[in-house]
Write an enzyme that holds these catalytic residues in place. Structure first.
Site, PDB file in Angstrom:
ATOM      1  N   HIS A 155       0.838  -1.214   0.000  1.00  0.00           N
ATOM      2  CA  HIS A 155       0.000   0.000   0.000  1.00  0.00           C
ATOM      3  C   HIS A 155       0.871   1.262   0.000  1.00  0.00           C
ATOM      4  O   HIS A 155       0.458   2.300   0.499  1.00  0.00           O
ATOM      5  CB  HIS A 155      -0.945   0.045   1.205  1.00  0.00           C
ATOM      6  CG  HIS A 155      -1.695  -1.232   1.435  1.00  0.00           C
ATOM      7  ND1 HIS A 155      -2.947  -1.463   0.886  1.00  0.00           N
ATOM      8  CD2 HIS A 155      -1.369  -2.361   2.107  1.00  0.00           C
ATOM      9  CE1 HIS A 155      -3.355  -2.679   1.242  1.00  0.00           C
ATOM     10  NE2 HIS A 155      -2.408  -3.248   1.972  1.00  0.00           N
ATOM     11  N   SER A 276      14.395  21.459 -16.563  1.00  0.00           N
ATOM     12  CA  SER A 276      13.157  22.205 -16.788  1.00  0.00           C
ATOM     13  C   SER A 276      13.488  23.493 -17.520  1.00  0.00           C
ATOM     14  O   SER A 276      14.581  24.040 -17.371  1.00  0.00           O
ATOM     15  CB  SER A 276      12.518  22.520 -15.435  1.00  0.00           C
ATOM     16  OG  SER A 276      11.712  23.673 -15.520  1.00  0.00           O
ATOM     17  N   LYS A 282      15.484  21.818 -11.227  1.00  0.00           N
ATOM     18  CA  LYS A 282      14.847  20.541 -11.553  1.00  0.00           C
ATOM     19  C   LYS A 282      15.759  19.560 -12.279  1.00  0.00           C
ATOM     20  O   LYS A 282      16.576  19.935 -13.104  1.00  0.00           O
ATOM     21  CB  LYS A 282      13.610  20.781 -12.451  1.00  0.00           C
ATOM     22  CG  LYS A 282      12.406  21.346 -11.727  1.00  0.00           C
ATOM     23  CD  LYS A 282      11.847  20.437 -10.635  1.00  0.00           C
ATOM     24  CE  LYS A 282      11.035  19.311 -11.191  1.00  0.00           C
ATOM     25  NZ  LYS A 282       9.757  19.744 -11.755  1.00  0.00           N
ATOM     26  N   GLU A 289       9.353   8.226 -17.171  1.00  0.00           N
ATOM     27  CA  GLU A 289       7.950   8.614 -17.343  1.00  0.00           C
ATOM     28  C   GLU A 289       7.453   8.250 -18.734  1.00  0.00           C
ATOM     29  O   GLU A 289       6.328   7.783 -18.917  1.00  0.00           O
ATOM     30  CB  GLU A 289       7.789  10.122 -17.114  1.00  0.00           C
ATOM     31  CG  GLU A 289       8.016  10.539 -15.671  1.00  0.00           C
ATOM     32  CD  GLU A 289       8.125  12.055 -15.522  1.00  0.00           C
ATOM     33  OE1 GLU A 289       7.288  12.775 -16.094  1.00  0.00           O
ATOM     34  OE2 GLU A 289       9.057  12.511 -14.846  1.00  0.00           O
TER      35      GLU A 289
END
Ligand code: ARG
Length: 438
Positions: A155, A276, A282, A289
């Site tokens: 979980h 970024s 970043k 992804e």
């Protein structure tokens, strides 16, 4: 000029041809189409269905076409109906009447079924090579961390201590099963539909075993309707590729989480990360992804194929021309994902201190604490309850099971002794559990 010009009194409208043509995506199979035709011609010659001279002319002509396409001397006509038509018409233009004998005892229906099986068989090998390499990369990374303790999760809550080796080895096992599925799919697709003709076989005395053998197939598709009608080998491959993408996507999801400041269990190499355009601080795991995102494409390809096939009456229907774009897209996507993922994982820096720190919080040795009491004769349910009370006490006292004084232990359960501290050490917890098999 269309193949069927004799029956028709008009040329096809340009819009018909543009819509109907598959050359944009089936020219990728030119090698296999030519190899299939060479085998078919050799068989026609051996069976005396065409003369030895015609057979030789055809085979030499086909080999010349292959060389010229490969060298760039012959460009594939983007307006041709499909690769089969292009090759046959080019052959006839080059060698004359002998070229017109090539299609004896054959149909484009068994021709295309043969071409796709040959193409996918080769693609399967390439995907499996890449997958083997990727599995090795993950295996090696895992075994650099046999002693790196981290929290295992259920979980997404810290659950029990494990090693990073064990976590990554789970993916190694998944990818090994993917390999098995791909190799099964390849074995089942490797039978020859050539000789099925349009659907009902042919009246010529062909030798299907001979063409199958020349093309490296393990046997022939027995029922000729089945040979031209089914694309279950595309479905099976797309399904195996989809399951593989599920596994890649889940590992990428974990890598994305581990890269975040909330976890910081790993850091991706700069060469396999992105920045970024506005936020100077970043460093983003774009590759991971994108692999997670591209899994959707592959599932979509599987759905395209299933839906395309499900209502088709036997035998060939033009709907089936849609098989190639979907299965080729699935293959290309999976290959691209593995090409990016392999070096991303190889260069990934693991941060054992942060994993250890996370493992030290969250009472992930509570099960082992209960097991300690079970070892001293208490029934598990009672041990579970006593340990739950200890955890609640630690939360109130803002301490951990490791730092809670022995009197407090004894106050909750008499059976505790000073050796409990050794029993709940994370290293002990990990050691006492099953070792990863990989
Ligand atoms: N381009 C077609 C395909 O990919 C080749 C088979 C054509 N056969 C036919 N009967 N129209 O499916």
């Amino acid at each position: 000029m269309k193949l069927w010009a004799g029956r028709f009194s008009k040329e096809a409208d340009k819009r018909t041809n543009d819509f109907n043509s598959s050359i944009k995506f089936d020219s990728r199979m030119f090698r296999e189409d030519i190899d299939g035709s060479v085998a078919h011609a050799a068989m026609l010659g051996a069976q005396g269905i065409i003369s030895a001279q015609d057979c030789e002319k055809i085979i030499n002509g086909l080999k010349g076409i292959k060389e010229d396409i490969l060298s760039g001397a012959l460009l594939i006509d983007p307006d041709a109906e499909d690769i089969h038509t292009f090759v046959e018409q080019t052959l006839t233009a080059r060698i004359g009447d002998a070229g017109k004998r090539l299609h004896t005892g054959r149909s484009r229906n068994d021709q295309v079924a043969t071409d796709i099986r040959l193409t996918l068989r080769k693609e399967c090998d390439e995907v499996m090579d890449q997958l083997r390499h990727l599995t090795d990369t993950i295996f090696n990374k895992a075994h650099e961390h046999e002693n790196t303790i981290m929290p295992g999760y259920t979980h997404l809550q810290r659950a029990q201590p494990i090693t990073f080796c064990m976590q990554l080895s789970a993916y190694v096992s998944m990818l090994e099963r993917d390999m098995g599925r791909l190799s099964d799919a390849k074995a089942r697709m490797n039978v020859s539909p050539l000789g099925s003709g349009a659907l009902a076989g042919t009246t010529y005395p062909i030798n299907r075993q001979m063409t199958a053998q020349l093309l490296g197939f393990d046997g022939v598709v027995e029922n000729t309707l089945d040979g031209v009608s089914d694309r279950d080998f595309c479905l099976e491959l797309a399904a195996a590729l989809s399951i593989l993408m599920v596994h890649l996507s889940r590992l990428c999801e974990e890598i994305i989480l581990w890269c975040s400041w909330e976890f910081k269990f790993v850091e991706l190499d700069d060469a396999f990360s992105t920045g970024s355009s506005i936020m100077p601080q970043k460093k983003n795991p774009d590759l991971a992804e994108l692999i997670r995102g591209k899994s959707g494409r592959v599932f979509g390809d599987l759905m395209t194929l299933l839906t395309m096939m499900k209502g088709l009456p036997l035998a060939y229907n033009k709907d089936m021309q849609e098989d190639k774009e979907a299965i080729f897209d699935a293959i290309d996507t999976v290959k691209m994902c593995m090409t990016a993922m392999d070096p991303m994982i190889e260069t990934m820096r693991v941060i054992p201190e942060n994993m250890r720190r996370a493992a030290a919080e969250g009472f992930i040795n509570a099960t082992d604490c209960a097991d300690y009491l079970v070892g001293r004769g208490l029934p598990f349910r009672d041990a579970y309850k006593a340990t739950g009370e200890l955890v609640a006490l630690c939360i109130r006292e803002k301490c951990t099971l490791e730092t809670l004084p022995l009197e407090q232990y004894k106050a909750i359960c008499e059976l505790f002794d000073s050796d409990v501290y050794e029993a709940i050490k994370l290293e002990t917890c990990v050691r006492n559990r099953q070792k990863p098999q990989a």
